[in-house]
Design a protein around this motif. Structure first.
Motif, PDB file in Angstrom:
ATOM      1  N   ILE A   3      78.821  61.250  73.415  1.00  9.02           N
ATOM      2  CA  ILE A   3      78.036  62.330  72.836  1.00  9.02           C
ATOM      3  C   ILE A   3      76.892  61.685  72.077  1.00  9.02           C
ATOM      4  O   ILE A   3      77.098  60.907  71.150  1.00  9.02           O
ATOM      5  CB  ILE A   3      78.904  63.201  71.904  1.00  9.02           C
ATOM      6  CG1 ILE A   3      80.006  63.874  72.709  1.00  9.02           C
ATOM      7  CG2 ILE A   3      78.047  64.225  71.174  1.00  9.02           C
ATOM      8  CD1 ILE A   3      80.992  64.653  71.875  1.00  9.02           C
ATOM      9  N   SER A   4      75.672  61.995  72.509  1.00 11.84           N
ATOM     10  CA  SER A   4      74.511  61.368  71.875  1.00 11.84           C
ATOM     11  C   SER A   4      73.869  62.273  70.822  1.00 11.84           C
ATOM     12  O   SER A   4      73.240  61.799  69.900  1.00 11.84           O
ATOM     13  CB  SER A   4      73.474  60.975  72.932  1.00 11.84           C
ATOM     14  OG  SER A   4      73.071  62.108  73.648  1.00 11.84           O
ATOM     15  N   THR A   5      74.037  63.601  70.957  1.00 12.62           N
ATOM     16  CA  THR A   5      73.506  64.537  69.964  1.00 12.62           C
ATOM     17  C   THR A   5      74.619  65.480  69.555  1.00 12.62           C
ATOM     18  O   THR A   5      75.296  66.052  70.400  1.00 12.62           O
ATOM     19  CB  THR A   5      72.343  65.369  70.555  1.00 12.62           C
ATOM     20  OG1 THR A   5      71.349  64.488  71.034  1.00 12.62           O
ATOM     21  CG2 THR A   5      71.751  66.308  69.521  1.00 12.62           C
ATOM     22  N   LYS A   6      74.811  65.635  68.251  1.00 13.09           N
ATOM     23  CA  LYS A   6      75.813  66.580  67.757  1.00 13.09           C
ATOM     24  C   LYS A   6      75.258  67.216  66.490  1.00 13.09           C
ATOM     25  O   LYS A   6      74.931  66.537  65.528  1.00 13.09           O
ATOM     26  CB  LYS A   6      77.152  65.903  67.521  1.00 13.09           C
ATOM     27  CG  LYS A   6      77.057  64.547  66.884  1.00 13.09           C
ATOM     28  CD  LYS A   6      78.365  63.806  67.019  1.00 13.09           C
ATOM     29  CE  LYS A   6      78.274  62.425  66.455  1.00 13.09           C
ATOM     30  NZ  LYS A   6      77.808  61.411  67.292  1.00 13.09           N
ATOM     31  N   ARG A   7      75.093  68.533  66.542  1.00  8.10           N
ATOM     32  CA  ARG A   7      74.502  69.270  65.439  1.00  8.10           C
ATOM     33  C   ARG A   7      75.237  70.581  65.249  1.00  8.10           C
ATOM     34  O   ARG A   7      75.620  71.220  66.228  1.00  8.10           O
ATOM     35  CB  ARG A   7      73.038  69.564  65.774  1.00  8.10           C
ATOM     36  CG  ARG A   7      72.072  69.102  64.725  1.00  8.10           C
ATOM     37  CD  ARG A   7      70.627  69.413  65.141  1.00  8.10           C
ATOM     38  NE  ARG A   7      70.056  68.201  65.696  1.00  8.10           N
ATOM     39  CZ  ARG A   7      69.372  68.117  66.807  1.00  8.10           C
ATOM     40  NH1 ARG A   7      69.145  69.165  67.526  1.00  8.10           N
ATOM     41  NH2 ARG A   7      68.891  66.971  67.220  1.00  8.10           N
TER      42      ARG A   7
END
Length: 195
Positions: free
Chosen positions: A172-176
């Motif tokens: 997972i490279s982006t987690k928001r």
């Protein structure tokens, strides 16, 4: 009388593309031998563990033919050349995960020949497999033709991320996460972004 055996003075394989799961990758092969190799000699390189040829336009599943790239692709053919041959091609065996080519020209001693070819990476993380190479010579001047097969040599693999078929795991490279209203008891929308 002492006769030197033909050996590989250089046999290297690496990946030119990225090691992402299921992505199309380009593998590069460079070979050289200590003595001249006759036209029509068969070279087998294997195993290319975990690869597939799904949606690879250079691969024909009906014939198992694969179009080669690279600076010396014309030095190789998917079939033993007679007067005419289809250079710049190889055979890729999906069951054995092997690539087979015939030399379409006489390989000069200590002269590097390079070619590239596309594959689809495995869908799971894996370390770079050990890949072997061997040459089979056929002397058609004898009756019956004499066949000699050299022992398999383990190819040198490029290092790090260029190691052939080294595939990283999914990450997972982006987690928001966020909300629209930050007050207690208010109706709120929660937004989650993952990529």
């Amino acid at each position: 009388l002492f006769i030197y055996a033909i050996t590989f003075t250089y046999a290297r394989v690496g990946q030119l593309g990225l090691g992402h799961p299921f992505s199309v990758n380009t593998l590069g092969v460079t070979i050289a031998t200590n003595q001249e190799v006759q036209k029509g000699s068969k070279i087998r390189i294997a195993p290319f563990s975990g690869v597939s040829m799904t949606d690879i336009p250079e691969y024909d599943p009906l014939t198992s033919r694969l179009t080669l790239g690279g600076p010396h692709k014309a030095s190789f053919s998917a079939e033993k050349c007679s007067s005419v041959c289809l250079t710049g091609t190889a055979n890729f065996n999906l069951v054995g995960k092997s690539l087979e080519v015939f030399t379409a020209v006489k390989m000069q001693a200590n002269s590097n020949l390079s070619f590239t070819f596309p594959v689809r990476n495995p869908g799971m993380q894996q370390e770079s497999p050990r890949i072997g190479i061997r040459i089979t010579f056929t002397d058609d001047t004898t009756d019956p033709p004499r066949v000699e097969e050299l022992p398999t040599t383990v190819m040198v693999r490029d290092d790090g991320d260029r190691a052939p078929l080294k595939v990283g795991g999914a990450q997972i490279s982006t987690k928001r996460i966020g909300q629209t209203v930050p007050y207690p008891g208010a109706v709120n929308d929660i937004a989650v972004t993952i990529s």
